[in-house]
Design an enzyme around this catalytic site. Sequence first.
Site, PDB file in Angstrom:
ATOM      1  N   LYS A 202       0.819  -1.222   0.000  1.00  0.00           N
ATOM      2  CA  LYS A 202       0.000   0.000   0.000  1.00  0.00           C
ATOM      3  C   LYS A 202       0.851   1.270   0.000  1.00  0.00           C
ATOM      4  CE  LYS A 202      -4.338  -2.064   1.013  1.00  0.00           C
ATOM      5  NZ  LYS A 202      -5.336  -2.500   1.975  1.00  0.00           N
TER       6      LYS A 202
ATOM      7  N   ARG B 205      -3.564 -10.111   5.136  1.00  0.00           N
ATOM      8  CA  ARG B 205      -3.939 -10.177   3.719  1.00  0.00           C
ATOM      9  C   ARG B 205      -2.747  -9.704   2.889  1.00  0.00           C
ATOM     10  NH1 ARG B 205      -5.989  -6.870  -0.291  1.00  0.00           N
ATOM     11  NH2 ARG B 205      -7.639  -7.763  -1.600  1.00  0.00           N
TER      12      ARG B 205
HETATM   13  N1  HH2 Z   1      -7.405  -4.035   0.583  1.00  0.00           N
HETATM   14  C1  HH2 Z   1      -7.724  -4.071  -0.720  1.00  0.00           C
HETATM   15  C2  HH2 Z   1      -8.836  -4.777  -1.176  1.00  0.00           C
HETATM   16  N2  HH2 Z   1      -9.613  -5.459  -0.325  1.00  0.00           N
HETATM   17  N3  HH2 Z   1     -10.093  -6.155   1.867  1.00  0.00           N
HETATM   18  C3  HH2 Z   1      -9.808  -6.128   3.177  1.00  0.00           C
HETATM   19  N4  HH2 Z   1     -10.584  -6.798   4.040  1.00  0.00           N
HETATM   20  N5  HH2 Z   1      -8.733  -5.434   3.667  1.00  0.00           N
HETATM   21  C4  HH2 Z   1      -7.908  -4.724   2.863  1.00  0.00           C
HETATM   22  O1  HH2 Z   1      -6.945  -4.087   3.371  1.00  0.00           O
HETATM   23  C5  HH2 Z   1      -8.184  -4.720   1.458  1.00  0.00           C
HETATM   24  C6  HH2 Z   1      -9.312  -5.464   0.993  1.00  0.00           C
HETATM   25  C7  HH2 Z   1      -6.857  -3.321  -1.696  1.00  0.00           C
HETATM   26  O2  HH2 Z   1      -5.859  -4.180  -2.220  1.00  0.00           O
HETATM   27  P1  HH2 Z   1      -5.966  -4.884  -3.635  1.00  0.00           P
HETATM   28  O3  HH2 Z   1      -7.071  -5.889  -3.624  1.00  0.00           O
HETATM   29  O4  HH2 Z   1      -4.649  -5.424  -4.028  1.00  0.00           O
HETATM   30  O5  HH2 Z   1      -6.269  -3.703  -4.613  1.00  0.00           O
HETATM   31  P2  HH2 Z   1      -7.556  -3.302  -5.439  1.00  0.00           P
HETATM   32  O6  HH2 Z   1      -8.637  -2.991  -4.486  1.00  0.00           O
HETATM   33  O7  HH2 Z   1      -7.105  -2.111  -6.229  1.00  0.00           O
HETATM   34  O8  HH2 Z   1      -7.931  -4.470  -6.302  1.00  0.00           O
END
Ligand code: HH2
Length: 299
Positions: free
Chosen positions: A243, A277
């Site tokens: 992040k 995660r």
């Molecule tokens: N972060 C992201 C997405 N979903 N869910 C939970 N519970 N906690 C988190 O910190 C979280 C999440 C963002 O990361 P990523 O899925 O890699 O990115 P994007 O939302 O752009 O697909």
Amino acid sequence: MLDSPARTAQSDRMIATMSRPAAGAGPAGHFDLSALLSRPSPAVMGVLNLTPDSFSDGGQFTVPETALAQARRMVVEGADIIDIGAESTRPYGSEPISVEEELGRLQPVLPDVVSLGVPVSIDSMKSSVAAWALDHGAAIANDVWGLQRDPGMAGLVAEREVPVIIMHNRDSADPAIDIMKDIAAFFARSLDIAAKAGVSSDKIVLDPGIGFGKTPEQSMTVLARLDELQSFGLPLLVGASRKRFISTVTPSEPHQRLGGSIAAHLIAAKGGARIIRAHDVAETVQALRVAAAIGELQR
Ligand code: HH2
């Protein structure tokens, strides 16, 4: 190339997969969250983004075969849960998509990932998408709006009796607020919604939502003060992987943030996080297991 600890994780995983009742497609609800959380080191949730626009790996796993290969790889590397998302949730710049588009991305992939035998969580803020995923074998709902955006989400998780991740979120960051108070108030609202819908408290995981509606400094405050959120008496999940706050300390592109991600996740684990995660599963599993073996992680 994986070294011998990772190969051990691989054989452990194969044994666990063979002895676990077939997860297979079908109604969810038989996944034992407490067993996963009672291990010596935190569980690792591997991220699988089927999106063209996710902030760190957008476009890498849009082809179903590539996505399934990535899921297999994360299982071998020691992932305890696979979190599948088909809509980017990044706060600024992601394009909202329709239910049809989100399902169109999930349909060719999710049932095959379920058949790998590791619990699958569905990262969606839409209850109709989560319902489809649960119908096809997903075992956990991951709601980045903590049951507060889609009015159907709380009823769905109550009815299906599945674990739900309630994540803190805000439409925009406000550097003037006390972020810990804001998170606590948000969780209290979510828990009230959950209780009214009949969600059992032993199915709830709380997540402070690193990088969501927070300044980089606030994200770091949350990591440093995570232990305060243990007052809710519920398991905590933290996702700091790749992040942006990391690049405010050491300027870096998302794929260059592994060291910062691991540092943040170890601090989170020390503060009581029971699920981490992460995109980089092998490295995260190794870091957490070593910290636990040294005796640095509370249980
Ligand atoms: N972060 C992201 C997405 N979903 N869910 C939970 N519970 N906690 C988190 O910190 C979280 C999440 C963002 O990361 P990523 O899925 O890699 O990115 P994007 O939302 O752009 O697909």
